[in-house]
Motif scaffolding. Structure first.
Motif, PDB file in Angstrom:
ATOM      1  N   GLY A  77      41.808  29.966  31.131  1.00  8.65           N
ATOM      2  CA  GLY A  77      42.868  29.850  30.114  1.00  8.65           C
ATOM      3  C   GLY A  77      42.764  30.277  28.717  1.00  8.65           C
ATOM      4  N   LYS A  78      41.336  29.974  28.663  1.00 10.82           N
ATOM      5  CA  LYS A  78      40.851  30.491  27.362  1.00 10.82           C
ATOM      6  C   LYS A  78      39.616  31.511  27.390  1.00 10.82           C
ATOM      7  N   GLN A  79      38.635  31.466  28.164  1.00 15.57           N
ATOM      8  CA  GLN A  79      37.601  32.127  28.406  1.00 15.57           C
ATOM      9  C   GLN A  79      38.240  33.323  29.574  1.00 15.57           C
ATOM     10  N   LEU A  80      37.307  34.384  29.390  1.00 19.19           N
ATOM     11  CA  LEU A  80      37.875  35.525  30.359  1.00 19.19           C
ATOM     12  C   LEU A  80      36.533  36.418  30.584  1.00 19.19           C
ATOM     13  N   ALA A  81      36.530  36.786  32.040  1.00 19.66           N
ATOM     14  CA  ALA A  81      35.334  37.444  32.595  1.00 19.66           C
ATOM     15  C   ALA A  81      35.662  38.660  33.442  1.00 19.66           C
ATOM     16  N   HIS A  82      35.233  39.594  33.277  1.00 19.49           N
ATOM     17  CA  HIS A  82      35.595  40.816  34.101  1.00 19.49           C
ATOM     18  C   HIS A  82      34.136  41.248  35.084  1.00 19.49           C
ATOM     19  N   ILE A  83      34.147  41.150  36.271  1.00 17.01           N
ATOM     20  CA  ILE A  83      33.029  41.506  36.930  1.00 17.01           C
ATOM     21  C   ILE A  83      33.234  42.555  37.634  1.00 17.01           C
ATOM     22  N   GLN A  84      32.345  43.738  37.177  1.00 19.62           N
ATOM     23  CA  GLN A  84      32.502  45.208  37.648  1.00 19.62           C
ATOM     24  C   GLN A  84      31.794  45.490  39.084  1.00 19.62           C
ATOM     25  N   ASN A  85      30.975  44.489  39.468  1.00 17.41           N
ATOM     26  CA  ASN A  85      30.122  44.699  40.711  1.00 17.41           C
ATOM     27  C   ASN A  85      31.169  44.885  41.894  1.00 17.41           C
ATOM     28  N   GLY A  86      30.744  45.327  43.115  1.00 12.49           N
ATOM     29  CA  GLY A  86      31.448  45.343  44.169  1.00 12.49           C
ATOM     30  C   GLY A  86      31.282  46.499  44.892  1.00 12.49           C
ATOM     31  N   THR A  87      32.114  46.847  46.200  1.00 13.15           N
ATOM     32  CA  THR A  87      32.173  47.901  46.672  1.00 13.15           C
ATOM     33  C   THR A  87      33.593  48.217  47.392  1.00 13.15           C
ATOM     34  N   PRO A  88      33.957  49.377  47.522  1.00 11.83           N
ATOM     35  CA  PRO A  88      35.289  49.694  48.204  1.00 11.83           C
ATOM     36  C   PRO A  88      35.435  49.153  49.620  1.00 11.83           C
ATOM     37  N   LEU A  89      34.199  48.767  50.043  1.00 10.04           N
ATOM     38  CA  LEU A  89      34.121  48.625  51.687  1.00 10.04           C
ATOM     39  C   LEU A  89      35.012  47.135  51.682  1.00 10.04           C
ATOM     40  N   PHE A  90      34.907  46.368  50.787  1.00 13.47           N
ATOM     41  CA  PHE A  90      35.506  44.836  50.741  1.00 13.47           C
ATOM     42  C   PHE A  90      36.777  44.778  51.509  1.00 13.47           C
ATOM     43  N   PRO A  91      37.690  45.687  50.987  1.00 13.06           N
ATOM     44  CA  PRO A  91      39.109  45.327  51.548  1.00 13.06           C
ATOM     45  C   PRO A  91      39.446  45.914  53.052  1.00 13.06           C
ATOM     46  N   HIS A  92      38.056  46.454  53.590  1.00 10.43           N
ATOM     47  CA  HIS A  92      38.402  47.328  54.894  1.00 10.43           C
ATOM     48  C   HIS A  92      37.933  46.221  55.935  1.00 10.43           C
ATOM     49  N   ILE A  93      37.464  45.248  55.856  1.00 11.88           N
ATOM     50  CA  ILE A  93      36.941  44.040  56.765  1.00 11.88           C
ATOM     51  C   ILE A  93      37.951  42.944  56.684  1.00 11.88           C
ATOM     52  N   THR A  94      38.290  42.250  57.749  1.00 11.66           N
ATOM     53  CA  THR A  94      39.118  41.016  57.737  1.00 11.66           C
ATOM     54  C   THR A  94      38.274  40.130  57.125  1.00 11.66           C
ATOM     55  N   GLY A  95      38.674  39.391  56.110  1.00  8.92           N
ATOM     56  CA  GLY A  95      38.125  37.897  55.668  1.00  8.92           C
ATOM     57  C   GLY A  95      37.136  37.935  54.598  1.00  8.92           C
ATOM     58  N   SER A  96      37.210  39.213  53.800  1.00 11.44           N
ATOM     59  CA  SER A  96      36.462  39.287  52.672  1.00 11.44           C
ATOM     60  C   SER A  96      36.836  38.401  51.385  1.00 11.44           C
ATOM     61  N   GLY A  97      37.854  38.432  51.331  1.00 13.23           N
ATOM     62  CA  GLY A  97      38.556  37.389  50.337  1.00 13.23           C
ATOM     63  C   GLY A  97      38.433  36.182  50.726  1.00 13.23           C
ATOM     64  N   CYS A  98      39.114  35.745  52.000  1.00 17.95           N
ATOM     65  CA  CYS A  98      38.818  34.470  52.480  1.00 17.95           C
ATOM     66  C   CYS A  98      37.305  33.863  52.361  1.00 17.95           C
ATOM     67  N   LEU A  99      36.388  34.776  52.508  1.00 17.47           N
ATOM     68  CA  LEU A  99      34.983  34.114  52.576  1.00 17.47           C
ATOM     69  C   LEU A  99      34.487  33.917  50.848  1.00 17.47           C
ATOM     70  N   LEU A 100      35.138  35.158  50.176  1.00 18.91           N
ATOM     71  CA  LEU A 100      34.963  34.658  48.622  1.00 18.91           C
ATOM     72  C   LEU A 100      35.370  33.253  48.068  1.00 18.91           C
ATOM     73  N   SER A 101      36.586  33.021  48.871  1.00 19.89           N
ATOM     74  CA  SER A 101      37.375  31.799  48.218  1.00 19.89           C
ATOM     75  C   SER A 101      36.440  30.603  48.598  1.00 19.89           C
ATOM     76  N   ALA A 102      35.754  30.792  49.862  1.00 17.20           N
ATOM     77  CA  ALA A 102      34.665  29.730  50.432  1.00 17.20           C
ATOM     78  C   ALA A 102      33.624  29.568  49.538  1.00 17.20           C
ATOM     79  N   VAL A 103      33.101  30.849  49.160  1.00 20.98           N
ATOM     80  CA  VAL A 103      31.921  30.998  48.400  1.00 20.98           C
ATOM     81  C   VAL A 103      32.053  30.242  47.196  1.00 20.98           C
ATOM     82  N   CYS A 104      33.391  30.353  46.327  1.00 21.36           N
ATOM     83  CA  CYS A 104      33.578  29.717  45.242  1.00 21.36           C
ATOM     84  C   CYS A 104      33.743  28.240  45.470  1.00 21.36           C
ATOM     85  N   GLY A 105      34.300  27.505  46.514  1.00 20.62           N
ATOM     86  CA  GLY A 105      34.178  26.316  46.664  1.00 20.62           C
ATOM     87  C   GLY A 105      32.779  25.872  46.904  1.00 20.62           C
ATOM     88  N   ALA A 106      31.860  26.639  47.623  1.00 26.41           N
ATOM     89  CA  ALA A 106      30.458  26.162  47.515  1.00 26.41           C
ATOM     90  C   ALA A 106      29.727  26.153  46.113  1.00 26.41           C
TER      91      ALA A 106
END
Length: 266
Positions: free
Chosen positions: A173-202
């Motif tokens: 809400g105040k601070q902002l960050a842009h992360i430029q790392n990654g790979t185009p392969l992420f959207p091509h596997i099921t669960g990459s976003g879901c796993l990221l949410s769990a990683v955020c929790g960890a």
């Protein structure tokens, strides 16, 4: 450049992460958390939702394959997690697709205080009431200002917003960050976003309420693991990437994260 090292703390403390997640990705999410150094528990049984937050260090709620019984479990677990003071992450999978999903997320946001909301651009644009064309759970298309979307969600729901995509956008809400790392392969596997949410929790589980830097590190570490997993792979080698991502999460170290991180801070 990152100034934190929550990854080392995570591996030292091995936090127990409760996941109410979808049937498509439960196994992959559990293995991803184990690879990272956390411990997963995958349960949506209403009968134990009031007890689990007392022994867990974070709760991740994912609406991917939603049922009425699961909604009851989410509400009970989320409220219990709030009482016990552990972080709660919401992954609003395909929230704009159906009335059931929309109504459920509205209720969850009204009755549970989330530490973080993590979604793709289409899902987060819906939550911010910004025009965006989506298709099911896919990201869809739009030209909204994602910085604005992230800040609006963070301010409205008093949380940290994580928008994942080619460039991840994170705001409290105040601070902002842009992360430029990654790979185009992420959207091509099921669960990459879901796993990221769990990683955020960890990462939140060991952050002692320093949510914004913890989530910046979580998203960066995950994106770097993806980059390393995709190295030398062809765009069609999605199966190898699926497995390699788990391997890289297991071997990733803080030095790699520090050296490879590409973060723009505002």
């Amino acid at each position: 450049m990152l100034k934190t090292d929550y990854l080392s703390q995570l591996r030292q403390r091995n936090p127990l992460i409760h996941n109410i997640t979808n049937i498509v990705v439960a196994n992959y999410v559990a293995n991803g958390l184990l690879a990272l150094g956390a411990s997963p528990i995958m349960s949506s049984a209403v009968e134990e939702m009031d007890e689990l937050p007392a022994i867990c260090q974070a709760l991740v709620i994912n609406i991917g394959t939603l049922t009425a019984e699961q909604v009851k479990a989410m509400l009970i677990a989320g409220k219990a997690a709030n009482r016990h003071g552990i972080p709660v992450v919401l992954d609003p999978v395909g929230v704009g697709a159906t009335c059931f999903r929309q109504q459920t997320v509205a209720q969850l946001l009204q009755e549970i205080q989330f530490s973080a909301i993590r979604g793709n651009a289409g899902e987060m644009a819906y939550l911010a009431n910004v025009n965006w064309q989506t298709k099911g759970v896919d990201v869809g298309q739009g030209d909204a200002d994602l910085d604005h979307v992230a800040k609006k969600i963070a301010q409205q729901y008093r949380c940290t917003a994580v928008i994942s995509g080619a460039i991840d956008v994170i705001s409290d809400g105040k601070q902002l960050a842009h992360i430029q790392n990654g790979t185009p392969l992420f959207p091509h596997i099921t669960g990459s976003g879901c796993l990221l949410s769990a990683v955020c929790g960890a990462f939140l589980a060991v952050a002692q309420q320093h949510d914004f830097p913890a989530l910046v590190e979580a998203a960066t570490a995950y994106a770097i693991a993806g980059e390393l997993a995709a190295k030398n792979l062809q765009p069609q080698q999605v199966g190898q990437f699926y497995t390699a991502l788990l391997d890289k999460l297991a071997t990733l170290d803080s030095t790699q994260v520090q050296q490879l991180a590409r973060i723009d801070d505002d």
